[in-house]
Scaffold this motif. Structure first.
Motif, PDB file in Angstrom:
ATOM      1  N   PRO A  94       0.828  -1.212   0.000  1.00 34.91           N
ATOM      2  CA  PRO A  94       0.000   0.000   0.000  1.00 34.91           C
ATOM      3  C   PRO A  94       0.864   1.263   0.000  1.00 34.91           C
ATOM      4  CG  PRO A  94      -0.809  -1.584   1.609  1.00 34.91           C
ATOM      5  CD  PRO A  94       0.520  -2.091   1.138  1.00 34.91           C
ATOM      6  N   LYS A  95       0.443   2.262  -0.763  1.00 36.43           N
ATOM      7  CA  LYS A  95       1.169   3.525  -0.806  1.00 36.43           C
ATOM      8  C   LYS A  95       0.237   4.628  -1.282  1.00 36.43           C
ATOM      9  CE  LYS A  95       3.003   3.019  -5.521  1.00 36.43           C
ATOM     10  NZ  LYS A  95       4.230   3.048  -6.348  1.00 36.43           N
ATOM     11  N   ALA A  96       0.683   5.854  -1.084  1.00 38.41           N
ATOM     12  CA  ALA A  96      -0.075   7.019  -1.523  1.00 38.41           C
ATOM     13  C   ALA A  96       0.462   7.471  -2.872  1.00 38.41           C
ATOM     14  CB  ALA A  96       0.027   8.140  -0.499  1.00 38.41           C
ATOM     15  N   GLN A  97      -0.215   7.062  -3.935  1.00 36.43           N
ATOM     16  CA  GLN A  97       0.171   7.469  -5.289  1.00 36.43           C
ATOM     17  C   GLN A  97      -0.674   8.669  -5.690  1.00 36.43           C
ATOM     18  OE1 GLN A  97       2.570   5.692  -7.702  1.00 36.43           O
ATOM     19  NE2 GLN A  97       2.396   7.892  -8.038  1.00 36.43           N
ATOM     20  N   VAL A  98      -0.052   9.849  -5.699  1.00 34.39           N
ATOM     21  CA  VAL A  98      -0.756  11.086  -6.022  1.00 34.39           C
ATOM     22  C   VAL A  98      -0.069  11.741  -7.218  1.00 34.39           C
ATOM     23  CG1 VAL A  98      -1.497  13.356  -5.193  1.00 34.39           C
ATOM     24  CG2 VAL A  98      -1.410  11.411  -3.614  1.00 34.39           C
ATOM     25  N   ILE A  99      -0.868  12.120  -8.200  1.00 33.01           N
ATOM     26  CA  ILE A  99      -0.348  12.829  -9.362  1.00 33.01           C
ATOM     27  C   ILE A  99      -0.942  14.230  -9.368  1.00 33.01           C
ATOM     28  CG2 ILE A  99       0.060  10.800 -10.799  1.00 33.01           C
ATOM     29  CD1 ILE A  99      -2.689  11.231 -12.033  1.00 33.01           C
ATOM     30  N   ASN A 100      -0.220  15.174  -9.934  1.00 36.90           N
ATOM     31  CA  ASN A 100      -0.767  16.510 -10.116  1.00 36.90           C
ATOM     32  C   ASN A 100      -1.241  16.616 -11.561  1.00 36.90           C
ATOM     33  OD1 ASN A 100      -0.549  19.550 -10.919  1.00 36.90           O
ATOM     34  ND2 ASN A 100      -0.696  19.500  -8.684  1.00 36.90           N
ATOM     35  N   HIS A 101      -2.544  16.623 -11.733  1.00 41.92           N
ATOM     36  CA  HIS A 101      -3.113  16.717 -13.076  1.00 41.92           C
ATOM     37  C   HIS A 101      -3.567  18.146 -13.327  1.00 41.92           C
ATOM     38  CE1 HIS A 101      -5.212  15.714 -16.745  1.00 41.92           C
ATOM     39  NE2 HIS A 101      -6.271  16.357 -16.278  1.00 41.92           N
ATOM     40  N   ARG A 102      -2.717  18.884 -14.007  1.00 38.84           N
ATOM     41  CA  ARG A 102      -3.045  20.251 -14.421  1.00 38.84           C
ATOM     42  C   ARG A 102      -3.532  21.106 -13.255  1.00 38.84           C
ATOM     43  NH1 ARG A 102      -5.834  19.085 -20.413  1.00 38.84           N
ATOM     44  NH2 ARG A 102      -4.561  17.247 -20.872  1.00 38.84           N
ATOM     45  N   GLY A 103      -2.829  20.938 -12.116  1.00 35.68           N
ATOM     46  CA  GLY A 103      -3.123  21.749 -10.951  1.00 35.68           C
ATOM     47  C   GLY A 103      -3.993  21.104  -9.897  1.00 35.68           C
ATOM     48  N   THR A 104      -4.526  19.912 -10.169  1.00 35.30           N
ATOM     49  CA  THR A 104      -5.359  19.194  -9.205  1.00 35.30           C
ATOM     50  C   THR A 104      -4.648  17.920  -8.780  1.00 35.30           C
ATOM     51  OG1 THR A 104      -7.403  20.035 -10.191  1.00 35.30           O
ATOM     52  CG2 THR A 104      -7.579  18.082  -8.818  1.00 35.30           C
ATOM     53  N   ASN A 105      -4.570  17.679  -7.469  1.00 35.63           N
ATOM     54  CA  ASN A 105      -3.922  16.481  -6.947  1.00 35.63           C
ATOM     55  C   ASN A 105      -4.891  15.306  -6.987  1.00 35.63           C
ATOM     56  OD1 ASN A 105      -1.450  17.719  -6.354  1.00 35.63           O
ATOM     57  ND2 ASN A 105      -2.200  18.429  -4.367  1.00 35.63           N
ATOM     58  N   VAL A 106      -4.532  14.293  -7.766  1.00 33.89           N
ATOM     59  CA  VAL A 106      -5.392  13.133  -7.982  1.00 33.89           C
ATOM     60  C   VAL A 106      -4.704  11.894  -7.418  1.00 33.89           C
ATOM     61  CG1 VAL A 106      -6.573  11.706  -9.688  1.00 33.89           C
ATOM     62  CG2 VAL A 106      -6.333  14.174 -10.074  1.00 33.89           C
ATOM     63  N   GLY A 107      -5.367  11.228  -6.484  1.00 36.06           N
ATOM     64  CA  GLY A 107      -4.860   9.983  -5.928  1.00 36.06           C
ATOM     65  C   GLY A 107      -5.428   8.796  -6.681  1.00 36.06           C
ATOM     66  N   LEU A 108      -4.689   7.690  -6.692  1.00 37.01           N
ATOM     67  CA  LEU A 108      -5.093   6.495  -7.443  1.00 37.01           C
ATOM     68  C   LEU A 108      -5.286   5.301  -6.514  1.00 37.01           C
ATOM     69  CD1 LEU A 108      -2.605   6.778 -10.457  1.00 37.01           C
ATOM     70  CD2 LEU A 108      -4.984   7.541 -10.382  1.00 37.01           C
ATOM     71  N   LEU A 109      -6.416   4.621  -6.680  1.00 37.62           N
ATOM     72  CA  LEU A 109      -6.687   3.334  -6.048  1.00 37.62           C
ATOM     73  C   LEU A 109      -7.374   2.463  -7.087  1.00 37.62           C
ATOM     74  CD1 LEU A 109      -8.122   4.410  -2.553  1.00 37.62           C
ATOM     75  CD2 LEU A 109      -5.828   3.513  -3.028  1.00 37.62           C
ATOM     76  N   ILE A 110      -7.501   1.175  -6.796  1.00 36.32           N
ATOM     77  CA  ILE A 110      -8.204   0.266  -7.702  1.00 36.32           C
ATOM     78  C   ILE A 110      -9.183  -0.583  -6.898  1.00 36.32           C
ATOM     79  CG2 ILE A 110      -7.985  -1.643  -9.339  1.00 36.32           C
ATOM     80  CD1 ILE A 110      -5.182  -0.635 -10.016  1.00 36.32           C
ATOM     81  N   CYS A 111     -10.460  -0.466  -7.222  1.00 34.97           N
ATOM     82  CA  CYS A 111     -11.532  -1.335  -6.750  1.00 34.97           C
ATOM     83  C   CYS A 111     -11.474  -1.641  -5.246  1.00 34.97           C
ATOM     84  CB  CYS A 111     -11.543  -2.615  -7.578  1.00 34.97           C
ATOM     85  SG  CYS A 111     -13.093  -3.553  -7.478  1.00 34.97           S
ATOM     86  N   TYR A 112     -11.131  -2.858  -4.881  1.00 29.73           N
ATOM     87  CA  TYR A 112     -11.157  -3.326  -3.485  1.00 29.73           C
ATOM     88  C   TYR A 112     -10.323  -2.439  -2.564  1.00 29.73           C
ATOM     89  CZ  TYR A 112     -11.449  -7.107   0.055  1.00 29.73           C
ATOM     90  OH  TYR A 112     -11.702  -7.868   1.169  1.00 29.73           O
ATOM     91  N   ASP A 113      -9.306  -1.788  -3.109  1.00 31.77           N
ATOM     92  CA  ASP A 113      -8.480  -0.878  -2.299  1.00 31.77           C
ATOM     93  C   ASP A 113      -9.330   0.152  -1.565  1.00 31.77           C
ATOM     94  OD1 ASP A 113      -6.101  -2.058  -3.191  1.00 31.77           O
ATOM     95  OD2 ASP A 113      -5.761  -0.546  -4.751  1.00 31.77           O
ATOM     96  N   VAL A 114     -10.353   0.681  -2.249  1.00 30.77           N
ATOM     97  CA  VAL A 114     -11.126   1.784  -1.674  1.00 30.77           C
ATOM     98  C   VAL A 114     -12.023   1.316  -0.525  1.00 30.77           C
ATOM     99  CG1 VAL A 114     -13.231   1.679  -3.103  1.00 30.77           C
ATOM    100  CG2 VAL A 114     -12.316   3.904  -2.393  1.00 30.77           C
ATOM    101  N   GLU A 115     -12.242   0.019  -0.416  1.00 33.78           N
ATOM    102  CA  GLU A 115     -13.083  -0.504   0.652  1.00 33.78           C
ATOM    103  C   GLU A 115     -12.352  -0.569   1.985  1.00 33.78           C
ATOM    104  OE1 GLU A 115     -15.472  -3.906  -0.523  1.00 33.78           O
ATOM    105  OE2 GLU A 115     -15.254  -3.343  -2.639  1.00 33.78           O
ATOM    106  N   PHE A 116     -11.078  -0.268   1.982  1.00 36.43           N
ATOM    107  CA  PHE A 116     -10.286  -0.164   3.207  1.00 36.43           C
ATOM    108  C   PHE A 116     -10.080   1.319   3.499  1.00 36.43           C
ATOM    109  CE2 PHE A 116      -9.540  -4.277   1.444  1.00 36.43           C
ATOM    110  CZ  PHE A 116      -9.403  -5.123   2.539  1.00 36.43           C
TER     111      PHE A 116
END
Length: 257
Positions: free
Chosen positions: A126-148
Motif C-alpha cells: 500500500p502507498k499514496a500514489q498522487v499525481i498533479n493533473h493540471r493543478g489538481t492532486n489526484v490519488g489512485l486506487l483500484i476497486c477493493y483498495d477503496v473498501e479499506f
C-alpha cells in the motif's frame, strides 16, 4: 476542472476494441470540456479475460501504454485506465495515468480480491500514489483498495483532492451498498472527491454491477450511472465549492494517531 468517468462494457481479451471505445469516450469528454477521463479496472484487457491476461500483460512502456498515450495526445485529455502490467516475471493489476506523450504514472493494486485476482496478480505494498493533473492532486486506487478506509485516508493525508478508482464491482447483494453508500462515506470522511468507475454488462466469467458514481466531499453524488448500460459521466470538480463542508467536518485536521 471537469472530470469524466466512463462506465464501460469492455470486451474480454480484445485490447484493440477497448482502446477504440476509450478513444471515443475521450473525444466526447474533451468536447465537453473535461480534462481527465477515468475508465474501469483492467479496461484495456477486460477484467474477465482470465488466463489470457498473462499473455496480454505489458510493461508501462509497452504498445498498449503507447496507444493510450497517443489517444490522450490526440484528444488533449488525460486518461486513467486499468491494465495488466508486466514487470519482470510479475504481473500487477495496475492503473496507468497518461497526459499526452509525456511522463506516465502507474499505480499497482495493493488489495487483491478473491482467488481469481490472487491467481493472476502480485499485490503491491500500500502507498499514496498522487499525481498533479493540471493543478489538481489526484490519488489512485483500484476497486477493493477503496473498501479499506486506511487507503483513502493515506491519500487524503498526502494531499489528494480527487481519488480515481477504476473498479470491477460484480453484481451481488451488496453492490449498491458499496457504490451508493460506502463511496460517498469515503468522500465525506476525507473531504475529497471520489470517482468510482465500474464495468457494466457481462463477460464469460463475471456480471458487473455498473452503478458508477462521482461523490463530492459533502457526501453527495455529483453524477451516477445506472446498473446497466454504458454511460459517460462528466462533472465539475471544484474544491472551493466545498470549503464550508471542509470547515465543518475537519477530520484530517483533528485526526490523532
Amino acid at each position: 476542472m471537469k472530470l469524466a468517468a466512463l462506465q464501460m462494457q469492455s470486451v474480454a481479451g480484445d485490447v484493440t476494441a477497448n482502446l477504440a471505445r476509450i478513444r471515443q469516450a475521450a473525444l466526447e469528454a474533451a468536447a465537453a470540456g473535461a480534462t481527465l477521463l477515468i475508465t474501469p479496472e483492467l479496461s484495456l484487457t477486460g477484467y474477465g479475460a482470465g488466463e489470457a491476461i498473462r499473455k496480454l500483460a505489458e510493461p508501462e512502456d509497452g504498445e498498449q501504454a503507447d496507444r493510450l498515450a497517443a489517444i490522450s495526445d490526440e484528444t488533449g485529455i488525460g486518461i486513467v485506465a486499468g491494465f495488466a502490467e508486466r514487470h519482470g516475471e510479475a504481473i500487477y493489476n495496475s492503473a496507468l495515468y497518461v497526459d499526452g506523450l509525456g511522463a506516465r504514472t502507474v499505480y499497482r493494486k495493493s488489495h487483491l480480491y478473491g482467488p481469481y485476482e490472487r491467481g493472476l496478480f502480485v499485490p503491491e505494498e500500500p502507498k499514496a500514489q498522487v499525481i498533479n493533473h493540471r493543478g489538481t492532486n489526484v490519488g489512485l486506487l483500484i476497486c477493493y483498495d477503496v473498501e479499506f478506509p486506511e487507503n483513502v485516508r493515506r491519500l487524503a493525508m498526502a494531499g489528494a483532492e480527487v481519488i480515481a478508482v477504476p473498479t470491477a464491482l460484480p453484481k451481488s447483494d451488496h453492490d449498491e451498498l458499496i457504490a451508493r453508500k460506502m463511496i460517498p462515506v469515503r468522500a465525506f470522511e476525507n473531504q475529497v472527491f471520489v470517482a468510482y468507475v465500474n464495468h457494466c454488462g457481462a463477460d464469460a466469467l463475471f456480471s458487473y454491477a455498473g452503478l458508477s458514481v462521482i461523490a463530492a466531499p459533502d457526501g453527495s453524488l455529483l453524477a451516477e450511472a445506472e446498473a446497466t448500460g454504458e454511460k459517460l459521466l462528466i462533472t465539475k470538480i471544484d474544491t472551493g465549492d466545498y470549503a464550508e463542508s471542509a470547515a465543518a467536518n475537519s477530520y484530517l485536521a483533528d485526526l490523532r494517531s
